[in-house]
Every structure is written in structure tokens, then in C-alpha cells.
Design an enzyme around this catalytic site. Structure first.
Site, PDB file in Angstrom:
ATOM      1  N   GLU A 268       0.816  -1.218   0.000  1.00 18.52           N
ATOM      2  CA  GLU A 268       0.000   0.000   0.000  1.00 18.52           C
ATOM      3  C   GLU A 268       0.851   1.271   0.000  1.00 18.52           C
ATOM      4  O   GLU A 268       0.384   2.339   0.375  1.00 18.52           O
ATOM      5  CB  GLU A 268      -0.940  -0.019   1.208  1.00 18.52           C
TER       6      GLU A 268
ATOM      7  N   SER B 153      -6.789  -1.925   2.129  1.00 18.50           N
ATOM      8  CA  SER B 153      -7.065  -1.443   0.775  1.00 18.50           C
ATOM      9  C   SER B 153      -7.708  -2.499  -0.112  1.00 18.50           C
ATOM     10  O   SER B 153      -7.688  -2.389  -1.334  1.00 18.50           O
ATOM     11  CB  SER B 153      -5.786  -0.922   0.102  1.00 18.50           C
TER      12      SER B 153
ATOM     13  N   TYR C  98      -9.828   3.664  -4.993  1.00 13.39           N
ATOM     14  CA  TYR C  98      -8.831   4.677  -5.341  1.00 13.39           C
ATOM     15  C   TYR C  98      -8.955   5.232  -6.757  1.00 13.39           C
ATOM     16  O   TYR C  98      -8.078   5.956  -7.207  1.00 13.39           O
ATOM     17  CB  TYR C  98      -7.427   4.104  -5.103  1.00 13.39           C
TER      18      TYR C  98
ATOM     19  N   ARG D 133     -11.130   3.417  12.188  1.00 16.56           N
ATOM     20  CA  ARG D 133     -12.283   3.363  11.280  1.00 16.56           C
ATOM     21  C   ARG D 133     -12.861   1.956  11.284  1.00 16.56           C
ATOM     22  O   ARG D 133     -12.142   0.983  11.093  1.00 16.56           O
ATOM     23  CB  ARG D 133     -11.867   3.733   9.852  1.00 16.56           C
TER      24      ARG D 133
ATOM     25  N   ASP E 188     -15.290  -0.696   9.476  1.00 20.13           N
ATOM     26  CA  ASP E 188     -15.951  -1.026   8.214  1.00 20.13           C
ATOM     27  C   ASP E 188     -17.036  -2.053   8.521  1.00 20.13           C
ATOM     28  O   ASP E 188     -16.771  -3.065   9.192  1.00 20.13           O
ATOM     29  CB  ASP E 188     -14.953  -1.597   7.204  1.00 20.13           C
TER      30      ASP E 188
ATOM     31  N   GLU F 271     -14.257  -5.233   9.658  1.00 18.49           N
ATOM     32  CA  GLU F 271     -12.909  -5.085  10.218  1.00 18.49           C
ATOM     33  C   GLU F 271     -12.745  -3.690  10.796  1.00 18.49           C
ATOM     34  O   GLU F 271     -13.592  -2.816  10.605  1.00 18.49           O
ATOM     35  CB  GLU F 271     -11.835  -5.351   9.162  1.00 18.49           C
TER      36      GLU F 271
ATOM     37  N   ASN G 245      -9.767  -0.532  11.263  1.00 22.35           N
ATOM     38  CA  ASN G 245      -8.520  -0.016  10.703  1.00 22.35           C
ATOM     39  C   ASN G 245      -7.913   1.004  11.653  1.00 22.35           C
ATOM     40  O   ASN G 245      -8.587   1.956  12.050  1.00 22.35           O
ATOM     41  CB  ASN G 245      -8.823   0.624   9.342  1.00 22.35           C
TER      42      ASN G 245
ATOM     43  N   GLY H 263      -7.247   5.670   5.665  1.00 25.70           N
ATOM     44  CA  GLY H 263      -6.743   6.417   4.524  1.00 25.70           C
ATOM     45  C   GLY H 263      -7.127   7.884   4.585  1.00 25.70           C
ATOM     46  O   GLY H 263      -8.182   8.252   5.120  1.00 25.70           O
TER      47      GLY H 263
END
Length: 316
Positions: A16, A152, A222, A261, A263, A276, A278, A282
């Protein structure tokens, strides 16, 4: 008052790297707007020498994957006694290992899709076809197949036909030695950031993710225009509350700090299914944390400047 110097760490050697560099550039530019002095450093062999010789007041980590999220960089910064924004090393390791994090959250009563995690050696020792057949029998189809570590959505894909499962496993194992296969949940995909920029951690408005291809994979994440984001999410108030409660609960249960964060997917029955967590969200132009911060009325630079101040005050 002396101007604080913040070192933004980005890059590194993970898969990443390019995403991390984009996050780092945006974070550095945002922090400079608040009046902080900012240096941008790569996470390479020169890092420790730079820290010793230039010693910033604090470090802001914009690394994704590998050492930036598995606790390695955090442990090094602790060794050097440098304050940093983010989760301590031990908690990073818990969150980084997705099966471990899912198990902890499930034991606490939070909901996560049923799953199995199997190392590469299992398929060799017991026969790939037999293991994959048992996996489908237990979890059903479609399945979400992804590396047990990393972010990602690299190596992650939805498998709808059992015949496609072997190829998906091979692709996944290119990024990790263990495969996490979980029941694919149909519903509304949402991300909820938690920030501790005041007296207590708080959840930002949920961001609803509407990927054009139906799956929020690397390309959808992205590529500008590949995904539509709705913030606040188009969900009823009770569901929004449930999402924010789940994000705060996960943040606390896993021992996360400053920023994280969650998800998740809100399934067809309205339940929050945690995918999950994080520890280094990002910060690119298409990332979810900046979108949530904007919806909350706070600039990214102001948010992170507050987190930097907290890091300096606690001293590590």
C-alpha cells in the site's frame, strides 16, 4: 509559544506504499494550514537517524499496511520515546490480525459475518479441494475471500461460484500466508470513523459506500468516480446510532487510540455486521475519514492538529 514540529510518516515498503504516500501528502498539507511545522519522512532505514537528529515534537502516522499498522513502527517510536498519533503497538497487532479482532468483537457480543481463517499449509496438508469443499459447505456462497492481514482490499474478492474459489485463494495468498473466508453479507456498506479530539472519543457521521461494480475493491477505493459516497449515510437514525455505538465499542474493546475506522455492512435485516477495524485510516482524496470529517464540519488539518496536541500532552 514555540511552533510544534510534526513528522508525517508515509510510504514504507508495503503493498500500500503509493496509497500511503498520497495520504501523507494530504495530511502534511492539511497540518501546515493550521500553522504547524511539518516534515515528511519515508519509513525506511534512515528513519531512526532522522528522529534522533531532528527529533520532532510528535509523529503522525500515515502508513498503510505492514509496519505502519501491525505495531512495528509504533513500537520503535515507543523505544525512542517519541509521541505519536495513533494506537499503541500491542493494540495495533490485535486489530491487524483480522481473525483475532473478529473473535474479540464477537465474544463481546458484537456481530461479524461467520468466517474461517486457514493458513496456506492447511491446503497442502489436507488437500485443497477437500478443504475448499468443507468451507463452502459450512459458510455457503457467495464468500468474501481476503488476506487475514492488510488493507485497501488488496487480494480480496467475492466468490459466487465454487469453481472460482481456487483462483481466488491463489490471488489472496499472494498478499498473506493465511486466508480469511467469510460469509458475504448483502446490504449497505458503511464506514464509521472514531476520533478522540476532545474529552472523549466520538464517532463521526457514517459514510455510505456505493461502489459502481457492487464491491468496494481496490479499484473502487482509489479510482475517482468509481464509487459514490453518501455522508451522512442514507440510513434511519436508529441504524446510524447503532453503527456509531458499534464503532465506539470496537475502538474501546480493541484498545485503539486517537483515530480508527470501522468497516461494516448493514444487512437486509438492519443488523450491523462488522467487517474489520482499521488503525490507520486512509487520508487520500477518495478516502472515507476526510469525507466524514467534512460532513462533521471539521477540517482534516484541525482534526489531526488536535490529535497531535493530545499525543504531545501524554508524552508517548
Amino acid at each position: 509559544m514555540t511552533q510544534r514540529t510534526v513528522a508525517v510518516l508515509a510510504g514504507g515498503l508495503s503493498h500500500e506504499r503509493e496509497v500511503s504516500l498520497r495520504s501523507g501528502r494530504r495530511l502534511a498539507a492539511s497540518l501546515r494550514k493550521t500553522g504547524l511545522s511539518v516534515v515528511e519522512w519515508d519509513a525506511d532505514a534512515s528513519l531512526l537517524g532522522r528522529i534522533r537528529s531532528e527529533r520532532p515534537d510528535a509523529v503522525a502516522i500515515a502508513l498503510h499496511g505492514g509496519e505502519g499498522e501491525n505495531g512495528s513502527v509504533q513500537a520503535v517510536l515507543d523505544l525512542l520515546g517519541v509521541p505519536f498519533v495513533g494506537t499503541p503497538a500491542a493494540a495495533c497487532r490485535r486489530a491487524w490480525d483480522k481473525p483475532t479482532a473478529k473473535a474479540e468483537l464477537q465474544r463481546a457480543g458484537l456481530t461479524t459475518p461467520d468466517w474461517v481463517a486457514l493458513p496456506h499449509s492447511t491446503f497442502r496438508e489436507f488437500g485443497a479441494q477437500a478443504v475448499l469443499g468443507a468451507m463452502v459447505e459450512r459458510l455457503g456462497l457467495p464468500l468474501m475471500v481476503k488476506p487475514d492481514q492488510g488493507g485497501s482490499a488488496l487480494g480480496a474478492q467475492v466468490v459466487r461460484d465454487e469453481a472460482d474459489l481456487p483462483a481466488a485463494m491463489v490471488s489472496c495468498l499472494a498478499y498473506a500466508d493465511t486466508v480469511l473466508a467469510e460469509r458475504f453479507v448483502v446490504g449497505t456498506e458503511v464506514a464509521v470513523a472514531v476520533v478522540h479530539d476532545g474529552a472523549e472519543p466520538r464517532a463521526l457521521p457514517p459514510v455510505e459506500v456505493d461502489a459502481a461494480g457492487g464491491v468496494y475493491d481496490y479499484t473502487a477505493r482509489y479510482t475517482p468516480g468509481a464509487t459514490t459516497f453518501h455522508c451522512p449515510a442514507r440510513l434511519d437514525p436508529a441504524t446510524v446510532d447503532a453503527l456509531q455505538d458499534a464503532a465506539l465499542a470496537a475502538h474501546g474493546l480493541l484498545g485503539l487510540r486517537d483515530v480508527s475506522r470501522l468497516d461494516a455492512v448493514v444487512d437486509e435485516e438492519g443488523r450491523v455486521q462488522i467487517l474489520e477495524v482499521n488503525v490507520s485510516p486512509g487520508l487520500t482524496d477518495t478516502s472515507l475519514l476526510p469525507t466524514a470529517a467534512a460532513a462533521d464540519g471539521i477540517e482534516l488539518g484541525d482534526l489531526y492538529a488536535a490529535l497531535v496536541e493530545r499525543a504531545v500532552e501524554r508524552g508517548h
